[in-house]
Design a protein around this motif. Structure first.
Motif, PDB file in Angstrom:
ATOM      1  N   PRO A 215       0.796  -1.173   0.097  1.00  0.00           N
ATOM      2  CA  PRO A 215      -0.090  -0.104  -0.011  1.00  0.00           C
ATOM      3  C   PRO A 215       0.892   1.175  -0.003  1.00  0.00           C
ATOM      4  CG  PRO A 215      -1.022  -1.579   1.436  1.00  0.00           C
ATOM      5  CD  PRO A 215       0.417  -2.095   1.032  1.00  0.00           C
ATOM      6  N   GLU A 216       2.016   1.163   0.718  1.00  0.00           N
ATOM      7  CA  GLU A 216       2.920   2.292   0.559  1.00  0.00           C
ATOM      8  C   GLU A 216       3.391   2.621  -0.616  1.00  0.00           C
ATOM      9  OE1 GLU A 216       3.160  -0.047   2.867  1.00  0.00           O
ATOM     10  OE2 GLU A 216       2.082   0.920   4.639  1.00  0.00           O
TER      11      GLU A 216
ATOM     12  N   ALA B  48       0.911   4.125  -2.801  1.00  0.00           N
ATOM     13  CA  ALA B  48       0.675   5.708  -2.569  1.00  0.00           C
ATOM     14  C   ALA B  48       1.614   6.421  -3.235  1.00  0.00           C
ATOM     15  CB  ALA B  48       0.709   5.723  -1.034  1.00  0.00           C
ATOM     16  N   THR B  49       2.935   5.974  -3.430  1.00  0.00           N
ATOM     17  CA  THR B  49       3.865   6.850  -4.056  1.00  0.00           C
ATOM     18  C   THR B  49       3.589   6.898  -5.508  1.00  0.00           C
ATOM     19  OG1 THR B  49       5.508   5.952  -2.326  1.00  0.00           O
ATOM     20  CG2 THR B  49       6.505   6.475  -4.426  1.00  0.00           C
ATOM     21  N   VAL B  50       3.157   5.750  -5.844  1.00  0.00           N
ATOM     22  CA  VAL B  50       2.687   5.833  -7.594  1.00  0.00           C
ATOM     23  C   VAL B  50       1.787   6.678  -7.748  1.00  0.00           C
ATOM     24  CG1 VAL B  50       1.969   4.174  -9.440  1.00  0.00           C
ATOM     25  CG2 VAL B  50       3.522   3.214  -8.078  1.00  0.00           C
TER      26      VAL B  50
ATOM     27  N   GLU C 291      -0.261  11.492  -9.996  1.00  0.00           N
ATOM     28  CA  GLU C 291      -1.145  12.893  -9.935  1.00  0.00           C
ATOM     29  C   GLU C 291      -0.420  13.846 -10.412  1.00  0.00           C
ATOM     30  OE1 GLU C 291      -2.273  12.373  -5.665  1.00  0.00           O
ATOM     31  OE2 GLU C 291      -4.050  11.692  -6.286  1.00  0.00           O
ATOM     32  N   ARG C 292       0.937  14.047 -10.311  1.00  0.00           N
ATOM     33  CA  ARG C 292       1.792  15.108 -10.566  1.00  0.00           C
ATOM     34  C   ARG C 292       1.943  15.113 -12.090  1.00  0.00           C
ATOM     35  NH1 ARG C 292       6.842  15.511  -7.632  1.00  0.00           N
ATOM     36  NH2 ARG C 292       6.984  17.768  -8.648  1.00  0.00           N
TER      37      ARG C 292
ATOM     38  N   ALA D  62      -6.050   2.130  -9.224  1.00  0.00           N
ATOM     39  CA  ALA D  62      -5.588   1.031  -8.855  1.00  0.00           C
ATOM     40  C   ALA D  62      -4.518   1.446  -7.693  1.00  0.00           C
ATOM     41  CB  ALA D  62      -4.761   0.089  -9.840  1.00  0.00           C
ATOM     42  N   ALA D  63      -3.829   2.396  -8.053  1.00  0.00           N
ATOM     43  CA  ALA D  63      -2.868   2.873  -7.038  1.00  0.00           C
ATOM     44  C   ALA D  63      -3.180   3.358  -5.666  1.00  0.00           C
ATOM     45  CB  ALA D  63      -1.795   3.929  -7.618  1.00  0.00           C
ATOM     46  N   LYS D  64      -4.573   3.771  -5.931  1.00  0.00           N
ATOM     47  CA  LYS D  64      -5.350   4.280  -4.387  1.00  0.00           C
ATOM     48  C   LYS D  64      -6.102   3.475  -3.818  1.00  0.00           C
ATOM     49  CE  LYS D  64      -5.175   9.200  -5.877  1.00  0.00           C
ATOM     50  NZ  LYS D  64      -6.305  10.298  -6.088  1.00  0.00           N
ATOM     51  N   ARG D  65      -6.282   2.105  -4.388  1.00  0.00           N
ATOM     52  CA  ARG D  65      -7.095   1.041  -3.419  1.00  0.00           C
ATOM     53  C   ARG D  65      -6.104   0.618  -2.502  1.00  0.00           C
ATOM     54  NH1 ARG D  65      -9.025  -3.218  -7.964  1.00  0.00           N
ATOM     55  NH2 ARG D  65     -10.301  -1.785  -9.343  1.00  0.00           N
TER      56      ARG D  65
END
Length: 132
Positions: free
Chosen positions: A102-103, A106-108, A113-114, A124-127
């Motif tokens: 999950p960490e 979150a980095t992805v 987003e940037r 998918a990355a925010k799941r």
């Protein structure tokens, strides 16, 4: 071979910066670069890969030296979640994303987003749990 070399950390950035110094406006990843104002350029920068940001930075520093453009490029430059991330398609990212903690996801998500803001990757990355 060039694509494989980009997967080595730092190679894409160096390649981009060197090519930016020698590039013509037509070779830059933003069409009509030489004719665009700062206000027109700024919203286009987040979609560029790290290599492309370095290329534009090299060209901009060597030709126009517009502080606002160079400052925004500096804000966008960063470490890809993994080597050659920016060069990958969504289909190439998704299998690797599934294996991340999950960490790491979150980095992805933060990086995505940037930069590219690809909805499939962001979702998918925010799941909270690994994707299937």
């Amino acid at each position: 071979m060039r694509e494989n070399a980009r997967r080595i950390p730092g190679v894409a950035a160096a390649e981009g910066e060197l090519s930016g110094l020698a590039s013509t406006p037509e070779e830059l990843p933003i069409a009509d670069y030489a004719h665009l104002t700062v206000e027109q350029l700024l919203p286009r920068l987040p979609a560029l890969s790290q290599r492309e940001l370095h290329q534009v930075e090299g060209y901009e520093a060597n030709n126009h030296a517009r502080v606002t453009v160079l400052r925004r490029i500096d804000e966008l430059r960063g470490t890809e979640p993994w080597a050659a991330y920016d060069e990958m398609t969504v289909d190439e990212i998704m299998p690797r994303l599934r294996a991340l903690s999950p960490e790491q996801r979150a980095t992805v998500a933060t990086y995505e987003e940037r930069h590219k803001q690809r909805r499939t990757v962001l979702h998918a990355a925010k799941r909270d749990e690994p994707t299937r």
